[in-house]
Write a protein that holds these residues in place. Structure first.
Motif, mmCIF file in Angstrom:
data_model
loop_
_atom_site.group_PDB
_atom_site.id
_atom_site.type_symbol
_atom_site.label_atom_id
_atom_site.label_comp_id
_atom_site.label_asym_id
_atom_site.label_seq_id
_atom_site.Cartn_x
_atom_site.Cartn_y
_atom_site.Cartn_z
ATOM 1 N N ALA A 150 0.830 -1.197 0.000
ATOM 2 C CA ALA A 150 0.000 0.000 0.000
ATOM 3 C C ALA A 150 0.869 1.253 0.000
ATOM 4 O O ALA A 150 2.042 1.220 0.394
ATOM 5 N N PRO A 151 0.319 2.367 -0.448
ATOM 6 C CA PRO A 151 1.063 3.627 -0.412
ATOM 7 C C PRO A 151 1.412 4.015 1.026
ATOM 8 O O PRO A 151 0.783 3.562 1.982
ATOM 9 N N THR A 152 2.396 4.884 1.152
ATOM 10 C CA THR A 152 2.761 5.393 2.467
ATOM 11 C C THR A 152 1.671 6.333 2.976
ATOM 12 O O THR A 152 0.769 6.743 2.230
ATOM 13 N N ALA A 153 1.760 6.690 4.260
ATOM 14 C CA ALA A 153 0.773 7.600 4.838
ATOM 15 C C ALA A 153 0.764 8.936 4.111
ATOM 16 O O ALA A 153 -0.301 9.513 3.839
ATOM 17 N N GLU A 154 1.937 9.439 3.775
ATOM 18 C CA GLU A 154 2.032 10.702 3.046
ATOM 19 C C GLU A 154 1.387 10.596 1.667
ATOM 20 O O GLU A 154 0.681 11.505 1.222
ATOM 21 N N GLU A 155 1.623 9.460 0.982
ATOM 22 C CA GLU A 155 1.040 9.275 -0.344
ATOM 23 C C GLU A 155 -0.473 9.128 -0.268
ATOM 24 O O GLU A 155 -1.194 9.610 -1.158
ATOM 25 N N ARG A 156 -0.956 8.494 0.773
ATOM 26 C CA ARG A 156 -2.419 8.376 0.932
ATOM 27 C C ARG A 156 -3.056 9.750 1.116
ATOM 28 O O ARG A 156 -4.152 10.017 0.599
#
Length: 465
Positions: free
Chosen positions: A289-295
């Motif tokens: 899954a994407p990182t928290a920043e990317e989400r």
């Protein structure tokens, strides 16, 4: 097709203006002059010409220029399996200078060669440069694994990955122990600031900088002669893999023995590149899954497209100065004829790169309404070989934009008409820059959002703003 029909067409035609009206750029028109003719490319000098590289490769593996003879010669290569090493320890270590090659492209000294490399703007076709780099990387790898006792090499060396083609960096310099007798040491530069002249001689130099058990990293530099000296243009890093004569399983290659601190540093860089590639593979958005920043980035894009009137998850509106990602595609089809085969009877990897680059450039040109300049080529992955006779489908997608930068991803796949199956063969990443700010590309679906994030990752790796 690109879906924005007339707006797209008008922007594309506006950028196809005579090169005399263009501002200074990376590919520049010049009048034919002796200023671009290097003394070391004078007629009669025993130099390795770029057009002879593939001939040298055919001699190394015993391939033929004739299509029918070529197929027979390749079938006979199966008998060479007995000459493969059982382990890497059975092979003698090589030094970096053992694989050092210098190849010349005399565009200035031999004007008759230019037509193959010219665009209709009288600038250099960068896709042709990609083809030359790919061939040179293979020849460098064979120079490293050369066994003088054998008439033909039992190895099938193919391109696995193009790590990066772009700016000339100080840390990618040639080892002083294998430095050439002439030409300046590459200095820090950027492809956006470089000019490739169509009437000046070009020199490619390169050698092996890192070796695994069955893989080889080859670094190459491209310089061009002008005003009495060679100037750096670009660096390229290719990763090659060795296979058995039938190209069915991995084969061992000669170990590399660095000589001196400079070569040890180059080798350490190769190890670091391998570790980085493994890390990127494990963090791929196709796996995790994407990182928290990317989400947060994806959610912000979603919120920016909500229709304030309906306040519905389904109600989506396009923000000003934006284009839906699905409307920023250009597709193409290639029928793979024998003319484009490599020495192993499959489609030449350089041909695939050229077609992908030209499609990506056309997409960036149509999207930005300009003649975009190439910033870098990043992380080209060769997943499967393309067979002769295949229907090759190419799909280019503008997946990320920032200011005047355009990130384009090209996906290539082979379509089997009988089985109706699609198999991915390559993924290409190109970064372009426009002479003006470009509109934002906006994903609508989750899959497009992952493409957007992947493009953002490649952009951040390539361009330091």
């Amino acid at each position: 097709m690109f879906r924005r029909s007339w707006p797209w067409f008008s922007r594309l035609m506006s950028c196809l203006r005579p090169c005399a009206s263009l501002p200074s750029g990376r590919l520049l028109c010049t009048a034919a002059t002796k200023e671009g003719s290097a003394p070391d490319m004078a007629e009669g000098n025993p130099l390795l010409h770029v057009s002879n590289v593939r001939n040298r490769l055919r001699e190394i593996v015993g391939a033929s220029t004739n299509w029918s003879d070529h197929r027979r010669a390749m079938s006979e290569r199966a008998s060479l399996s007995s000459e493969l090493a059982r382990s890497q320890s059975d092979l003698p270590a090589r030094r970096m200078k053992d694989s050092l090659l210098e190849v010349h492209l005399p565009l200035g000294s031999q004007p008759q060669l230019r037509e193959k490399y010219l665009t209709f703007h009288n600038s250099v076709r960068f896709g042709r440069i990609l083809e030359d780099l790919d061939s040179l990387a293979v020849l460098i790898s064979y120079s490293h694994t050369c066994n003088p006792a054998l008439k033909r090499s039992p190895l099938s060396i193919v391109t696995a990955l193009v790590d990066k083609i772009g700016e000339t960096r100080a840390q990618c310099q040639m080892s002083p122990g294998v430095a050439l007798r002439d030409g300046p040491t590459p200095m820090s530069a950027d492809m956006r600031q470089q000019v490739i002249y169509p009437d000046c001689d070009i020199k490619f130099t390169g050698h092996v900088t890192w070796v695994g058990k069955t893989s080889i990293e080859a670094k190459m530099h491209m310089t061009q002669y002008r005003n009495g000296a060679y100037s750096p243009v670009l660096d390229a890093t290719f990763v090659m893999v060795a296979r058995d004569p039938e190209n069915k399983r991995a084969a061992f290659v000669n170990p590399l023995k660095p000589d001196g601190p400079e070569e040890e540093e180059l080798f350490r860089q190769g190890e670091a590149n391998k570790s980085r590639r493994v890390e990127l593979s494990t963090s791929s958005l196709l796996k995790v899954a994407p990182t928290a920043e990317e989400r947060n980035v994806v959610h912000a894009l979603f919120l920016n497209t909500l229709d304030a009137k309906t306040v519905s998850f389904r109600g989506r509106v396009l923000p000003p100065d934006s284009v839906w990602m699905e409307d920023a595609k250009v597709k193409g089809l290639e029928i793979c004829h024998p003319q484009e085969r490599n020495i192993f009877n499959r489609i030449f990897g350089g041909f695939l790169m050229r077609k992908a680059y030209e499609l990506a450039w056309a997409n960036a040109s149509a999207f930005g309404g300009c003649r975009p300049a190439l910033v870098a080529v990043d992380d080209i992955l060769f997943q499967k070989p393309v067979e002769i006779g295949s229907l090759l489908l190419l799909s280019s997608q503008v997946c990320y934009t920032q200011d005047n930068y355009i990130q384009v991803r090209v996906h290539s796949e082979v379509f089997e008409p009988l089985s109706r199956q699609h198999n991915t063969t390559n993924v290409f990443h190109f970064t372009f820059v426009s002479d003006r700010r470009v509109v934002d590309v906006v994903p609508r679906t989750y899959g497009e959002a992952m493409l957007y994030l992947d493009g953002k990752r490649h952009f951040n790796h390539t361009v330091a703003l």
